[in-house]
Scaffold this motif. Structure first.
Motif, PDB file in Angstrom:
ATOM      1  N   PHE A  23      -2.158  -1.621   3.006  1.00  0.00           N
ATOM      2  CA  PHE A  23      -2.807  -0.282   3.063  1.00  0.00           C
ATOM      3  C   PHE A  23      -4.338  -0.320   3.547  1.00  0.00           C
ATOM      4  O   PHE A  23      -4.815  -1.522   3.695  1.00  0.00           O
ATOM      5  N   LEU A  70       4.678  -1.936  -1.358  1.00  0.00           N
ATOM      6  CA  LEU A  70       3.660  -2.025  -0.624  1.00  0.00           C
ATOM      7  C   LEU A  70       3.498  -3.035   0.329  1.00  0.00           C
ATOM      8  O   LEU A  70       3.382  -4.101  -0.108  1.00  0.00           O
ATOM      9  N   LEU A  93       0.566   3.484  -4.830  1.00  0.00           N
ATOM     10  CA  LEU A  93       1.675   3.983  -5.801  1.00  0.00           C
ATOM     11  C   LEU A  93       2.181   2.540  -6.172  1.00  0.00           C
ATOM     12  O   LEU A  93       2.868   1.842  -5.109  1.00  0.00           O
ATOM     13  N   MET A 105      10.424  12.075   2.302  1.00  0.00           N
ATOM     14  CA  MET A 105      10.038  11.862   0.874  1.00  0.00           C
ATOM     15  C   MET A 105       9.062  12.986   0.624  1.00  0.00           C
ATOM     16  O   MET A 105       8.062  13.249   1.386  1.00  0.00           O
ATOM     17  N   PHE A 157      -1.154   4.090   4.236  1.00  0.00           N
ATOM     18  CA  PHE A 157      -0.199   2.985   3.439  1.00  0.00           C
ATOM     19  C   PHE A 157       1.136   2.728   4.416  1.00  0.00           C
ATOM     20  O   PHE A 157       1.671   3.400   4.989  1.00  0.00           O
ATOM     21  N   LEU A 187      10.340   1.288  -3.277  1.00  0.00           N
ATOM     22  CA  LEU A 187       9.179   1.093  -2.181  1.00  0.00           C
ATOM     23  C   LEU A 187       8.302   0.249  -2.574  1.00  0.00           C
ATOM     24  O   LEU A 187       7.883  -0.061  -3.667  1.00  0.00           O
ATOM     25  N   PHE A 230       6.184   2.178  -7.442  1.00  0.00           N
ATOM     26  CA  PHE A 230       7.555   2.815  -7.481  1.00  0.00           C
ATOM     27  C   PHE A 230       8.450   2.226  -8.267  1.00  0.00           C
ATOM     28  O   PHE A 230       8.466   0.653  -8.392  1.00  0.00           O
ATOM     29  N   GLY A 231       9.333   2.984  -9.001  1.00  0.00           N
ATOM     30  CA  GLY A 231      10.453   2.312  -9.468  1.00  0.00           C
ATOM     31  C   GLY A 231      11.655   2.205  -8.550  1.00  0.00           C
ATOM     32  O   GLY A 231      11.432   2.272  -7.456  1.00  0.00           O
ATOM     33  N   LEU A 256       8.278   3.227   5.656  1.00  0.00           N
ATOM     34  CA  LEU A 256       7.792   4.504   5.303  1.00  0.00           C
ATOM     35  C   LEU A 256       6.130   4.346   5.268  1.00  0.00           C
ATOM     36  O   LEU A 256       5.669   3.617   4.823  1.00  0.00           O
ATOM     37  N   PHE A 306      12.457   8.753  -6.965  1.00  0.00           N
ATOM     38  CA  PHE A 306      11.595   7.802  -7.259  1.00  0.00           C
ATOM     39  C   PHE A 306      10.666   8.453  -8.202  1.00  0.00           C
ATOM     40  O   PHE A 306       9.865   9.234  -8.111  1.00  0.00           O
ATOM     41  N   GLN A 319      11.230  -0.044   2.246  1.00  0.00           N
ATOM     42  CA  GLN A 319      12.247   0.612   1.179  1.00  0.00           C
ATOM     43  C   GLN A 319      13.674  -0.217   1.278  1.00  0.00           C
ATOM     44  O   GLN A 319      14.130  -0.162   2.442  1.00  0.00           O
ATOM     45  N   TYR A 328       4.756   1.146   3.391  1.00  0.00           N
ATOM     46  CA  TYR A 328       5.880   0.732   2.307  1.00  0.00           C
ATOM     47  C   TYR A 328       7.108   0.222   3.107  1.00  0.00           C
ATOM     48  O   TYR A 328       7.399   0.530   4.224  1.00  0.00           O
TER      49      TYR A 328
END
Lengths: 116, 115
Positions: free
Chosen positions: B48, B45, A104, A45, B33, B43, A106-107, B90, A91, B37, B35
């Motif tokens: 964190f 969370l 963050l 990413m 963090f 993504l 995210f979509g 991730l 994203f 996916q 994540y």
């Protein structure tokens, strides 16, 4: 709650043409950051472009530019002169500096295929 | 160059096993963090950390725990792996505060399969 929506799960474009990826978000805050990240098949990413909400000027990075419409809460990504290497998952992400840790939101992502 | 590394690219574990995913960053970032996916969900969370030994739940912490004993290392633990934890994981890090870009730097991801 803050949300990010990408309504285009998949898109395709011919090499050298221009494509626009859509993103909308919801927030009650006036100061925030918006990002577009790219995830190629290698899965790494990487940041494509970043926009600060208090800046009126749309961000640009070489062939990548955004159309930031704060009132409409829209943040689209335009890729000009598309290249095969642009094939990736894209994203859109939102970050509030008032959220602890800089997390963050995210979509869902848009999978872009650039065809030769 | 900024670098975030993850201990495995691919991992296959059995249901009920304890699983450790390790993440290391070399940028002296305070914030790290984890994540998850999944296709069509983007993504999400999990947890964190904004400092050593500090952790905060994200949006989907159930079934996971984390550990941050050193600034550069952030571990994700699946106490008893289940098939619904099959996913891509991730890790990312960033620095916040005045003048920060808030860009998150990501590791290459670990694709975990629980059978």
């Amino acid at each position: 709650a803050q949300t990010v929506t990408q309504s285009q799960p998949e898109m395709s474009v011919q090499e050298a043409e221009t494509v626009t990826l859509s993103c909308t978000y919801d927030t009650s805050e006036s100061n925030y950051y918006l990002f577009w990240y790219k995830q190629p098949p290698s899965r790494q990413m990487i940041l494509v472009i970043r926009q600060e909400a208090y800046k009126q000027q749309n961000a640009t990075e070489n062939r990548f530019s955004v159309n930031f419409q704060k009132a409409a809460k829209s943040f689209s990504l335009k890729i000009s002169d598309s290249q095969l290497g642009d094939t990736a998952m894209y994203f859109c992400a939102f970050m509030s500096p008032y959220n602890q840790g800089g997390k963050l939101i995210f979509g869902q992502g848009t999978e872009l295929s650039v065809k030769p | 160059d900024v670098k975030v590394t993850q201990s495995s690219r691919y991992l296959v574990k059995r249901t009920g096993e304890k699983v450790f995913l390790e993440c290391v960053q070399d940028m002296d970032h305070e914030n790290m963090f984890w994540y998850r996916q999944d296709p069509g969900l983007g993504l999400r969370l999990i947890y964190f950390s904004y400092d050593v030994k500090m952790k905060e739940k994200g949006d989907i912490p159930e079934g996971y725990s984390v550990s941050r004993e050193k600034k550069e290392r952030f571990s994700l633990i699946l106490e008893s792996a289940s098939t619904n934890q099959t996913s891509m994981y991730l890790c990312a890090s960033t620095v916040t505060g005045t003048g920060a870009s808030y860009e998150q730097y990501f590791g290459p991801g670990t694709r975990l399969t629980v059978t």
